[in-house]
Write a protein that holds these residues in place. Structure first.
Motif, short mmCIF file in Angstrom:
data_model
loop_
_atom_site.label_atom_id
_atom_site.label_comp_id
_atom_site.label_asym_id
_atom_site.label_seq_id
_atom_site.Cartn_x
_atom_site.Cartn_y
_atom_site.Cartn_z
N ASP A 53 -21.47 -40.18 42.58
CA ASP A 53 -21.91 -41.16 43.57
C ASP A 53 -22.36 -42.46 42.92
OD1 ASP A 53 -21.64 -39.39 45.85
OD2 ASP A 53 -23.41 -38.34 45.09
N ILE A 54 -22.90 -42.36 41.71
CA ILE A 54 -23.47 -43.51 40.99
C ILE A 54 -22.89 -43.53 39.58
CG2 ILE A 54 -25.61 -44.57 40.14
CD1 ILE A 54 -26.89 -42.54 42.39
N VAL A 55 -22.54 -44.70 39.10
CA VAL A 55 -22.11 -44.88 37.72
C VAL A 55 -23.03 -45.88 37.06
CG1 VAL A 55 -20.28 -45.72 36.20
CG2 VAL A 55 -19.70 -44.26 38.15
N VAL A 56 -23.61 -45.49 35.93
CA VAL A 56 -24.58 -46.31 35.22
C VAL A 56 -23.96 -46.85 33.94
CG1 VAL A 56 -26.79 -46.25 33.98
CG2 VAL A 56 -26.55 -45.03 36.14
N CYS A 57 -24.21 -48.14 33.68
CA CYS A 57 -23.70 -48.78 32.46
C CYS A 57 -24.53 -50.03 32.19
CB CYS A 57 -22.23 -49.15 32.61
SG CYS A 57 -21.89 -50.23 34.03
N ASP A 58 -24.32 -50.65 31.02
CA ASP A 58 -25.02 -51.92 30.76
C ASP A 58 -24.31 -53.04 31.51
OD1 ASP A 58 -23.00 -53.30 29.07
OD2 ASP A 58 -23.49 -51.77 27.58
N ASN B 214 -29.40 -36.07 47.26
CA ASN B 214 -29.32 -35.70 45.85
C ASN B 214 -28.04 -36.25 45.24
OD1 ASN B 214 -30.39 -34.45 43.56
ND2 ASN B 214 -29.25 -32.56 43.94
N PRO B 215 -27.90 -37.58 45.20
CA PRO B 215 -26.64 -38.17 44.72
C PRO B 215 -26.40 -37.89 43.24
CG PRO B 215 -28.32 -39.86 44.94
CD PRO B 215 -28.90 -38.61 45.53
N THR B 216 -25.14 -37.75 42.87
CA THR B 216 -24.78 -37.48 41.48
C THR B 216 -24.72 -38.78 40.69
OG1 THR B 216 -22.44 -37.52 42.09
CG2 THR B 216 -23.52 -35.38 42.00
N VAL B 217 -25.11 -38.69 39.42
CA VAL B 217 -25.14 -39.84 38.53
C VAL B 217 -24.19 -39.60 37.36
CG1 VAL B 217 -26.55 -41.26 37.00
CG2 VAL B 217 -27.53 -40.36 39.12
N GLY B 218 -23.32 -40.56 37.10
CA GLY B 218 -22.44 -40.50 35.94
C GLY B 218 -22.78 -41.61 34.97
N ASP C 181 -38.51 -51.91 33.38
CA ASP C 181 -38.53 -53.00 32.41
C ASP C 181 -37.69 -54.18 32.86
OD1 ASP C 181 -40.03 -51.32 30.78
OD2 ASP C 181 -38.22 -50.45 29.90
N ARG C 182 -36.49 -53.90 33.38
CA ARG C 182 -35.57 -54.97 33.75
C ARG C 182 -34.91 -54.66 35.09
NH1 ARG C 182 -32.03 -55.79 28.18
NH2 ARG C 182 -33.78 -56.13 26.74
N PRO C 183 -34.83 -55.64 35.96
CA PRO C 183 -34.07 -55.44 37.21
C PRO C 183 -32.59 -55.25 36.89
CG PRO C 183 -35.49 -57.38 37.32
CD PRO C 183 -35.45 -56.97 35.89
N ALA C 184 -31.89 -54.62 37.78
CA ALA C 184 -30.45 -54.39 37.62
C ALA C 184 -29.73 -54.79 38.90
CB ALA C 184 -30.17 -52.92 37.30
N ILE C 185 -28.47 -55.20 38.75
CA ILE C 185 -27.65 -55.57 39.90
C ILE C 185 -26.75 -54.38 40.24
CG2 ILE C 185 -25.89 -57.13 40.78
CD1 ILE C 185 -26.93 -59.24 38.86
N ALA C 186 -26.81 -53.92 41.48
CA ALA C 186 -26.02 -52.76 41.91
C ALA C 186 -25.18 -53.12 43.12
CB ALA C 186 -26.96 -51.59 42.26
N THR C 187 -23.94 -52.65 43.12
CA THR C 187 -23.08 -52.83 44.29
C THR C 187 -22.18 -51.62 44.43
OG1 THR C 187 -21.69 -54.44 45.45
CG2 THR C 187 -21.11 -53.97 43.16
N VAL C 188 -21.39 -51.60 45.49
CA VAL C 188 -20.49 -50.46 45.73
C VAL C 188 -19.05 -50.87 45.49
CG1 VAL C 188 -22.02 -49.33 47.37
CG2 VAL C 188 -20.37 -51.01 48.20
N MET C 189 -18.25 -49.90 45.04
CA MET C 189 -16.81 -50.08 44.89
C MET C 189 -16.12 -48.95 45.66
SD MET C 189 -16.24 -51.11 40.90
CE MET C 189 -17.23 -52.37 40.08
N PRO C 190 -14.98 -49.23 46.26
CA PRO C 190 -14.30 -48.19 47.04
C PRO C 190 -13.73 -47.11 46.12
CG PRO C 190 -12.91 -50.14 46.83
CD PRO C 190 -14.25 -50.51 46.27
N ASN C 191 -13.69 -45.87 46.62
CA ASN C 191 -13.05 -44.81 45.86
C ASN C 191 -12.03 -44.08 46.73
OD1 ASN C 191 -14.45 -42.65 47.33
ND2 ASN C 191 -16.25 -43.14 46.11
N GLN C 192 -11.23 -43.24 46.09
CA GLN C 192 -10.12 -42.61 46.80
C GLN C 192 -10.55 -41.49 47.72
OE1 GLN C 192 -8.09 -41.57 43.11
NE2 GLN C 192 -8.33 -39.39 43.54
N VAL D 94 -22.32 -48.81 41.47
CA VAL D 94 -22.27 -49.10 40.03
C VAL D 94 -23.38 -50.08 39.67
CG1 VAL D 94 -20.81 -49.88 38.12
CG2 VAL D 94 -19.75 -48.83 40.13
N LEU D 95 -24.09 -49.80 38.59
CA LEU D 95 -25.10 -50.69 38.05
C LEU D 95 -25.28 -50.43 36.56
CD1 LEU D 95 -28.70 -49.53 39.07
CD2 LEU D 95 -26.74 -48.06 39.27
#
Length: 379
Positions: free
Chosen positions: A250-255, A198-202, A147-158, A165-166
């Motif tokens: 691996d992935i974090v989903v939000c509005d 098989n990346p994990t989604v949060g 329905d709608r495109p999303a903007i996704a980028t990466v953030m460093p983790n420990q 994140v998108l």
């Protein structure tokens, strides 16, 4: 618009896949006029990128006099545009009035038609984000089922890796179905670019418990768990803001509202930490001497938190690959945006998004499928 070839480029149809399934050669269209600095940044970045990627080709788009220095570069084609979308141009101006802007012409390079293949496999621009999204969506349209495109980028983790994140600002208000689609697109992105099958989604929430969050988040959690049970996604569960940097998933989903706040907050925190460290090490002669001893550690720390290394956000869900660079990016950062576009095209991200969203919709119960696929028809 005119085209000036500086070297012979193979047609899109001649680009093939290697034995490992990757695309080669990869051709990227670049909006050379976008961003705060334009060609003074984009051209050096493109030159460095070509030196590091012998199988890459570039289509450089911009005002004729601005891109002329690249006329004799190998593996480059110049495409002239007569207008530039500025960083403060309203979306309407970019979409309706500046029809020969470098941004629009660059995006059009990745548009395929029934009788002609696309001239490039991906597009990169540092231009106005709202204009880029509007023009890209108008020219390329969305993938069926999105329905709608999303903007996704990466953030460093420990974990010395990245968390994708998108959405980061394309969609302020989202339904549960939109968040499910973001999860599917993010999974395809990480699988294609980072090689995780098989990346994990949060799901970003105010707590890990299922009962936490507003109604949209709760409904999204139900859809994600259902997709997980059918083997369509690897849903980790709810995650909190600090989990982005822990690398919990691996992935974090939000509005887009929450995602943009999280992104800008993290960038501000990194800059503040760097400033604090510099202030403490320059406080007096003794701290300056300590800084000399600690310099190797400080340099490594600076490298790990350098936001320029994570530049290049994907506009997912379109029928073409478009990547957004920070408007203030320097040549080092813009080259990283080119790298991300190259990796996505090389590993056929567009095909993977299409295949994964089709499989997800086919697997949903009919009622859920209608709501997931039909929301955007009215949006």
């Amino acid at each position: 618009m005119t085209v000036t070839p500086s070297s012979a480029l193979s047609s899109h149809s001649s680009a093939g896949r290697t034995a490992s399934g990757v695309l080669s050669p990869v051709r990227i269209a670049v909006d050379c006029m976008g961003g705060d600095h334009g060609p003074s940044i984009t051209l050096p970045a493109c030159q460095a990128f070509l030196a590091r990627h012998p199988d890459a080709e570039l289509v450089l788009v911009g005002l004729p006099e601005a891109i002329r220095p690249a006329a004799h570069w190998p593996r480059v084609t110049l495409v002239n545009a007569s207008e530039v979308v500025t960083m403060d141009d309203p979306v309407e101006v970019a979409l309706r009035r500046k029809k020969d802007s470098s941004m629009r012409v660059a995006i059009s390079q990745v548009k395929a038609t029934a009788d002609q293949p696309a001239a490039a496999h991906a597009c990169v621009s540092a231009g106005n984000t709202g204009a880029l999204m509007a023009v890209a969506r108008y020219l390329l349209k969305t993938v069926e089922g999105i329905d709608r495109p999303a903007i996704a980028t990466v953030m460093p983790n420990q974990k010395d890796g990245f968390t994708t994140v998108l959405d980061l600002g394309a969609n302020v208000d989202c339904s549960a179905e939109h968040l499910l689609q973001f999860a599917v697109m993010g999974s395809a992105l990480v699988a294609a670019v980072d090689g995780k099958d098989n990346p994990t989604v949060g799901l970003l929430n105010i707590g890990e418990e299922v009962i936490k969050g507003n109604e949209v988040i709760k409904q999204a959690g139900e859809l994600l768990r259902a997709a997980h049970e059918r083997g369509l996604l690897n849903f980790h569960g709810n995650v909190e803001g600090n989990d982005i940097f822990k690398g919990t998933s691996d992935i974090v989903v939000c509005d887009g509202f929450v995602g943009n706040v999280a992104l800008k907050t993290s960038e501000g925190l990194a800059m503040m930490m760097a400033t604090f460290i510099k202030q403490e090490f320059t406080r007096n002669i003794f701290t300056k001497m300590a800084a000399l001893v600690a310099m190797p550690v400080l340099n490594q720390f600076k490298k790990r938190v350098d936001h320029r290394r994570y530049n290049g956000a994907a506009l997912l869900g379109l029928r073409g690959l478009v990547f957004k660079s920070h408007g203030s990016a320097d040549a080092f950062a813009f080259e990283h945006a080119l790298n991300r576009a190259y990796d996505a095209a090389r590993h056929r991200l567009l095909d993977r998004v299409h295949d994964q969203i089709a499989a997800t919709l086919d697997s949903l119960p009919s009622g859920d499928q209608d709501s997931a696929a039909g929301v955007g028809q009215a949006a």
